[in-house]
Design an enzyme around this catalytic site. Structure first.
Site, short mmCIF file in Angstrom:
data_model
loop_
_atom_site.label_atom_id
_atom_site.label_comp_id
_atom_site.label_asym_id
_atom_site.label_seq_id
_atom_site.Cartn_x
_atom_site.Cartn_y
_atom_site.Cartn_z
N ASP A 166 0.83 -1.21 0.00
CA ASP A 166 0.00 0.00 0.00
C ASP A 166 0.86 1.26 0.00
OD1 ASP A 166 -2.33 1.41 -0.02
OD2 ASP A 166 -2.75 1.18 2.11
N ASN A 174 -10.58 -3.95 -5.64
CA ASN A 174 -9.88 -2.94 -6.44
C ASN A 174 -10.55 -2.66 -7.79
OD1 ASN A 174 -6.58 -3.86 -5.22
ND2 ASN A 174 -7.83 -2.09 -4.65
C1 IPE Z 1 -1.07 0.14 -4.13
O1 IPE Z 1 -1.16 1.32 -3.43
C2 IPE Z 1 -2.23 -0.81 -3.95
C3 IPE Z 1 -2.62 -1.52 -5.20
C4 IPE Z 1 -3.89 -1.82 -5.46
C5 IPE Z 1 -1.63 -1.93 -6.18
P1 IPE Z 1 -2.40 2.33 -3.51
O2 IPE Z 1 -2.79 2.52 -4.92
O3 IPE Z 1 -3.48 1.86 -2.59
O4 IPE Z 1 -1.74 3.65 -2.94
P2 IPE Z 1 -2.41 4.77 -2.03
O5 IPE Z 1 -3.02 4.09 -0.83
O6 IPE Z 1 -3.43 5.46 -2.86
O7 IPE Z 1 -1.26 5.65 -1.64
MG MG Z 2 -4.08 2.32 -0.72
#
Ligand code: IPE
Ligand code: MG
Length: 228
Positions: free
Chosen positions: A2, A50
């Site tokens: 994250d 996601n």
């Molecule tokens: C990567 O980080 C997580 C994935 C789905 C690849 P984020 O995209 O959640 O990053 P932040 O939380 O917006 O900083």
């Molecule tokens: Mg994130």
């Protein structure tokens, strides 16, 4: 993994630049894990939830996964790594499914390390699909055997970057006794030193699995106290 988006936004870059840098951090992670003799490593690349992100970010993440796997699979194989993808894979684009199947077939007999990528994965999905498959097979008592990780040990250590203190539907069943490590470091900044720090923290945990501290330490502490 994250913190990719925030890493990019801090630099006035589009979020996807953070995802690209996040792939570099995975390369570093593989080296760190090998150095520490990690036998099973799982990264959470894309969750069941996601899909709710903006369409262009979802497409970019899928493309990035496809490219990274295509470019890295030979090197993983040469390093004795068995690649596995876990998640609801039939929902992915056919060319991604094909690449995954080829990568798994190529590396299936490797024994140095198992590297799992969780893609379109959710801990609740995993439990649901295991229950469904177990009951279809008349094997409800052994539903655990139908989980995505049935042939792998439960994780010892969970690392969450990016400052949140939550599990976010990762390995819900398998993490019953996992040590949970949280760090504010954003995923693209999570390098070898950060991994070392997590391992040192883990090494100092006393794992009791429901027993008392005296039991897991061989009762020495308790007897010494009684003698005094
Ligand atoms: C990567 O980080 C997580 C994935 C789905 C690849 P984020 O995209 O959640 O990053 P932040 O939380 O917006 O900083
Ligand atoms: Mg994130």
């Amino acid at each position: 993994m994250d913190g990719n988006g925030r890493w990019a936004q801090k630099r006035f870059l589009p979020r996807v630049a953070g995802h690209r840098q996040g792939v570099e951090a995975v390369r570093t992670l593989l080296r760190s894990a090998a150095k520490h003799g990690v036998t099973h490593l799982t990264v959470f690349a894309f969750s069941s939830e996601n899909w709710k992100r903006p369409q262009d970010e979802v497409s970019y993440l899928m493309e990035l996964f496809f490219k990274a796997l295509r470019e890295e699979i030979q090197k993983l194989h040469e390093n004795g790594i068995r690649f596995r993808a876990i998640g609801d894979l039939p929902a992915l684009a056919p060319e991604i499914q094909k690449l995954i199947a080829d990568a798994e077939a190529l590396t299936r007999n490797n024994v140095t390390q198992t590297f799992n990528v969780a893609v379109n994965y959710g801990g609740r999905w995993d439990i649901e699909q295991a229950v469904a498959r177990a009951s279809a097979a008349g094997d409800a008592a052994n539903f655990e055997k139908h989980l995505a990780f049935a042939d792998q040990p439960d994780p010892d250590l969970f690392i969450r970057t990016g400052g949140e203190r939550r599990i976010s539907n990762f390995l819900l069943w398998q993490m019953a006794y996992t040590e949970l490590y949280f760090t504010d470091v954003l995923w693209p900044d999570f390098g070898e030193a950060e991994f070392d720090a997590a391992v040192v923290w883990f090494a100092n945990r006393e794992r009791r699995f429901g027993q008392t501290g005296e039991q897991v330490r061989g009762d020495v502490g308790l007897r010494e106290t009684v003698k005094v």
